[in-house]
Design a protein around this motif. Structure first.
Motif, PDB file in Angstrom:
ATOM      1  N   TYR A  68     -14.163 -17.783  25.864  1.00  0.00           N
ATOM      2  CA  TYR A  68     -14.411 -16.346  25.958  1.00  0.00           C
ATOM      3  C   TYR A  68     -13.191 -15.576  25.473  1.00  0.00           C
ATOM      4  CZ  TYR A  68     -11.506 -16.764  30.142  1.00  0.00           C
ATOM      5  OH  TYR A  68     -10.469 -17.030  31.007  1.00  0.00           O
ATOM      6  N   GLU A  69     -13.433 -14.343  25.059  1.00  0.00           N
ATOM      7  CA  GLU A  69     -12.336 -13.483  24.646  1.00  0.00           C
ATOM      8  C   GLU A  69     -11.623 -12.939  25.881  1.00  0.00           C
ATOM      9  OE1 GLU A  69     -11.343  -9.337  22.238  1.00  0.00           O
ATOM     10  OE2 GLU A  69     -13.413 -10.092  22.301  1.00  0.00           O
ATOM     11  N   CYS A  70     -10.322 -13.120  25.928  1.00  0.00           N
ATOM     12  CA  CYS A  70      -9.508 -12.562  27.006  1.00  0.00           C
ATOM     13  C   CYS A  70      -8.814 -11.316  26.464  1.00  0.00           C
ATOM     14  CB  CYS A  70      -8.487 -13.590  27.508  1.00  0.00           C
ATOM     15  SG  CYS A  70      -7.495 -12.996  28.895  1.00  0.00           S
ATOM     16  N   GLY A  71      -9.425 -10.170  26.712  1.00  0.00           N
ATOM     17  CA  GLY A  71      -8.935  -8.913  26.160  1.00  0.00           C
ATOM     18  C   GLY A  71      -7.502  -8.585  26.538  1.00  0.00           C
ATOM     19  N   PRO A  72      -7.142  -8.618  27.829  1.00  0.00           N
ATOM     20  CA  PRO A  72      -5.764  -8.264  28.207  1.00  0.00           C
ATOM     21  C   PRO A  72      -4.709  -9.174  27.586  1.00  0.00           C
ATOM     22  CG  PRO A  72      -7.207  -8.160  30.123  1.00  0.00           C
ATOM     23  CD  PRO A  72      -8.008  -8.779  29.016  1.00  0.00           C
ATOM     24  N   LEU A  73      -4.977 -10.472  27.529  1.00  0.00           N
ATOM     25  CA  LEU A  73      -4.004 -11.379  26.932  1.00  0.00           C
ATOM     26  C   LEU A  73      -3.931 -11.160  25.420  1.00  0.00           C
ATOM     27  CD1 LEU A  73      -1.973 -13.622  27.220  1.00  0.00           C
ATOM     28  CD2 LEU A  73      -3.850 -15.287  27.261  1.00  0.00           C
ATOM     29  N   GLY A  74      -5.076 -10.952  24.805  1.00  0.00           N
ATOM     30  CA  GLY A  74      -5.074 -10.656  23.382  1.00  0.00           C
ATOM     31  C   GLY A  74      -4.318  -9.380  23.064  1.00  0.00           C
ATOM     32  N   GLU A  75      -4.490  -8.358  23.904  1.00  0.00           N
ATOM     33  CA  GLU A  75      -3.778  -7.096  23.697  1.00  0.00           C
ATOM     34  C   GLU A  75      -2.265  -7.310  23.796  1.00  0.00           C
ATOM     35  OE1 GLU A  75      -3.571  -2.595  25.639  1.00  0.00           O
ATOM     36  OE2 GLU A  75      -5.180  -3.981  26.205  1.00  0.00           O
TER      37      GLU A  75
END
Length: 328
Positions: free
Chosen positions: A25-32
């Motif tokens: 799954y996409e981990c938005g906070p870590l990607g940011e």
């Protein structure tokens, strides 16, 4: 190339469900925090807390099918041994694991809990392998060699099969690199099923054997490993695995110990997951990439979670870069 897509797809269909179709799954906070769209492939939510069960299940399944699986032996830093012990126990197959006396005590205890006969030797994984080879010969047992045994590579490749099914773009996958089964397997599956996705291998600067071999096109002499990432701390390169990996790896990079620790901390803060150092190499490579992955879609495999609470707290709490963040 020793790997075969048809065998990999069969292996995937026969995996114990506890190891198959793990979260991705996409981990938005870590990607940011990292400047990219980051997809996490989580391989820690199973009885052995690592991806190794995919390979050992594949090896044991093939041995049983051939009628040659009475007893098996391996050398392991801990994760392979746990997975082999679990698979052997469920099938009534005797398992002996040879490990370094300096190995992670949590991993040693879990191998024994899962029913393995654990033999400890002085030295590193290479000395453990020498002893495992002798025990296998004397006992008439099958020697399971991580990465050399094609079943370990094709079992690991089932992760790539699942990643190939992700919707949308997948520009790159950053993969922890040790002996090579995970990186060669995932890279082969993605190249076969989803062309255009880069496979980038990651090793610690303090355990660079396979990376330096990839760059040189041949095994090279390196010093003894000195890294907290015990799961990838090998010193020698298997030529046949180097050949496999050379066919599918687009790049190989090295990361610092500080980068590994910071990556472990960020994964915990932003994804709520505790991973061992070897599982944080992909995130560490993005951290230290100087913008290489900015704006791209990148997947990384959290390949193991066998770390003692004491070690995890010591490493991450003392990191001078520590702060707070928002979890996924």
């Amino acid at each position: 190339m020793r790997l075969d897509l048809a065998r990999i797809l069969v292996a995937h269909s026969r995996l114990d469900p506890v190891f198959r179709d793990t979260p991705q799954y996409e981990c938005g906070p870590l990607g940011e925090a990292l400047g990219c769209r980051l997809v996490l492939k989580v391989e820690t939510l199973n009885p052995v807390r690592s991806f190794k069960g995919r390979g050992t299940e594949t090896v044991l399944d093939r041995l049983q099918e051939s009628g040659t699986a009475d007893a098996v032996v391996c050398a392991s830093a801990g994760n392979l041994g746990q997975a082999l012990a679990l698979g052997g126990r469920s099938r009534g197959i005797g398992v002996t694991v040879v490990a370094s006396s300096a190995a992670n005590p949590l991993k040693i205890a879990r191998m024994r809990t899962l029913g393995a006969d654990v033999v400890l030797v002085d030295g590193e994984i290479e000395e453990a392998l020498e002893t495992a080879e002798r025990i296998a010969t004397e006992a008439g047992a099958f020697l399971v060699e991580d990465s050399k045994d094609i079943g370990t590579c094709e079992g690991a490749a089932t992760i790539g099969v699942e990643l190939s099914e992700l919707p949308g773009e997948l520009d790159a996958v950053v993969v922890s690199l040790g002996a090579g089964a995970l990186a060669s397997g995932v890279g082969f599956a993605l190249r076969s099923l989803r062309g255009g996705t880069e496979t980038i291998c990651v090793q610690p600067e303090n355990a660079p054997a396979m990376t330096l071999a990839l760059r040189a096109g041949r095994p090279v002499e390196v010093g003894a490993p000195d890294t907290i990432a015990d799961g990838v701390a090998g010193r020698y390169v298997l030529p046949e695995v180097l050949d496999d990996l050379s066919s599918v790896a687009d790049d190989a990079v090295l990361v610092t110990e500080a980068g590994i620790i910071e990556a472990m901390r960020l994964i915990h803060v932003h994804a709520g997951l505790v991973v061992e150092p070897a599982a944080a190499l992909g995130v560490a490579s993005i951290l230290e990439s100087a913008g290489r992955f900015d704006g791209r879609t990148v997947a990384t495999i959290l390949c193991g979670g066998n770390v003692t609470p004491t070690d995890f707290d010591h490493w991450t709490r003392e990191n001078p870069l520590a702060d707070h963040g928002t979890p996924c």
